[in-house]
Write a protein that holds these residues in place. Sequence first.
Motif, short mmCIF file in Angstrom:
data_model
loop_
_atom_site.label_atom_id
_atom_site.label_comp_id
_atom_site.label_asym_id
_atom_site.label_seq_id
_atom_site.Cartn_x
_atom_site.Cartn_y
_atom_site.Cartn_z
N LEU A 13 -3.10 -11.11 0.49
CA LEU A 13 -4.43 -10.53 0.60
C LEU A 13 -4.36 -9.09 0.09
N ILE A 14 -5.16 -8.80 -0.93
CA ILE A 14 -5.14 -7.49 -1.57
C ILE A 14 -6.40 -6.72 -1.19
N THR A 15 -6.23 -5.59 -0.53
CA THR A 15 -7.37 -4.76 -0.13
C THR A 15 -7.74 -3.79 -1.25
N PRO A 16 -8.92 -3.18 -1.19
CA PRO A 16 -9.37 -2.33 -2.29
C PRO A 16 -8.44 -1.18 -2.66
N ASP A 17 -7.59 -0.75 -1.71
CA ASP A 17 -6.64 0.34 -2.02
C ASP A 17 -5.38 -0.16 -2.69
N GLY A 18 -5.30 -1.45 -3.00
CA GLY A 18 -4.15 -2.01 -3.70
C GLY A 18 -3.04 -2.49 -2.79
N GLN A 19 -3.19 -2.25 -1.48
CA GLN A 19 -2.15 -2.71 -0.55
C GLN A 19 -2.20 -4.24 -0.43
N ARG A 20 -1.00 -4.84 -0.30
CA ARG A 20 -0.96 -6.29 -0.16
C ARG A 20 -0.40 -6.65 1.21
N THR A 21 -1.05 -7.60 1.84
CA THR A 21 -0.61 -8.13 3.12
C THR A 21 -0.20 -9.58 2.87
N MET A 22 1.08 -9.87 3.10
CA MET A 22 1.64 -11.15 2.69
C MET A 22 1.87 -12.06 3.89
N ASN A 23 1.54 -13.33 3.71
CA ASN A 23 1.74 -14.36 4.72
C ASN A 23 2.49 -15.50 4.06
N THR A 24 3.75 -15.64 4.41
CA THR A 24 4.65 -16.50 3.65
C THR A 24 5.05 -17.75 4.41
N PHE A 25 4.81 -18.90 3.80
CA PHE A 25 5.35 -20.17 4.28
C PHE A 25 6.53 -20.51 3.39
N LEU A 26 7.72 -20.48 3.96
CA LEU A 26 8.94 -20.59 3.15
C LEU A 26 9.24 -22.02 2.69
N GLY A 27 8.73 -23.00 3.41
CA GLY A 27 8.87 -24.38 2.97
C GLY A 27 10.27 -24.73 2.51
N ALA A 28 10.34 -25.35 1.34
CA ALA A 28 11.62 -25.83 0.81
C ALA A 28 12.59 -24.70 0.50
N ALA A 29 12.07 -23.49 0.23
CA ALA A 29 12.93 -22.39 -0.22
C ALA A 29 14.04 -22.07 0.77
N GLN A 30 13.75 -22.20 2.07
CA GLN A 30 14.74 -21.82 3.08
C GLN A 30 15.84 -22.87 3.26
#
Length: 332
Positions: free
Chosen positions: A121-138
């Motif tokens: 999720l990218i807010t107007p100030d350019g900051q990103r808030t990340m919500n990660t589902f690692l799934g197969a990667a882990q």
Amino acid sequence: MTNPAYDVVAIGNAIVDILSQSTDEFIAAEGMTKGSMALIFDPAAADDLYSRMGPGQEVSGGSAANTIAGLAALGQPTGFIGQIADDQLGQVFAHDIKSLGVHFATPPATGGDPTARCLILITPDGQRTMNTFLGAAQFLPESAVDAETIGAGAILYLEGYLWNAEQSRDAMKRAIAMARDAGRKVALTLSDTFVVEGHRDEFFELIDAGQIDLLFANDNEVRAMMQTDDIAAAVKNLAARVPTLVCTHGPHGAEAHHADEHARVPAEPIDHVVDTTGAGDLFAAGFLAGQAQGRDLETSLRMGAICAAECISHVGPRPLADLKKLVASKLG
């Protein structure tokens, strides 16, 4: 010892990022900490959040994979090891990284969790808030880490995020042993303060055993490693324990320490910050490319700053401009 075929071989999360413009109000209403990365453990919860997001843009991501993409854009030969599933997002990830000329031969997993995705999720100030589902990667198996690929890289680059899962952690430990047997260097990026908080003692065991040659961190991660708010003291003390330390300070630039050598550079100026996703990853790409080219610390830091600035000037973690030409023009 044979000459390496690749400047860097990285092991990291194979993730497809889904980026969406958002608002501070939405972030607060969802109970998220703005600018942070949180893990989602249930695929249904990931689907639920996705359903409430605005229109999204799918871009292959993953911290170490972003770094490898940046290195490839700078003309450096690279390889990547990461677990995808045999699904649509897995095909997207494999296509994207191979199209850059990166060696990627990890077999897709069948059954089990789907390919990892990061809802950003990218807010107007350019900051990103990340919500990660690692799934197969882990669930990267030790069998995916082969001595031939590891030995073909001058530097083995490890993503701290992947240290959280037992199976992928075991795979990376196997890779470290292979790199050492081949006489190669090992780099680690700490990735996030929650990674440090969960594995600080293990990281220091690796560092103190001489298993880590190059450590990448931002100022918050360095503070967490040294358990102090005094960033100058934290950097000094951590640099004394690892052969090379690179610490980024966001808009305040970055510094590097190697033995008695020290360099610091300011952040590269840009007109407007659009999205900070991947900035640290692309900084690492520029720095590693500089080192592969035999540049000094200061020039390598400048290359990192140039790549990070290009990254935050647009949406998404992968470079859009010709990084090779951009760096050449900036360095003069």
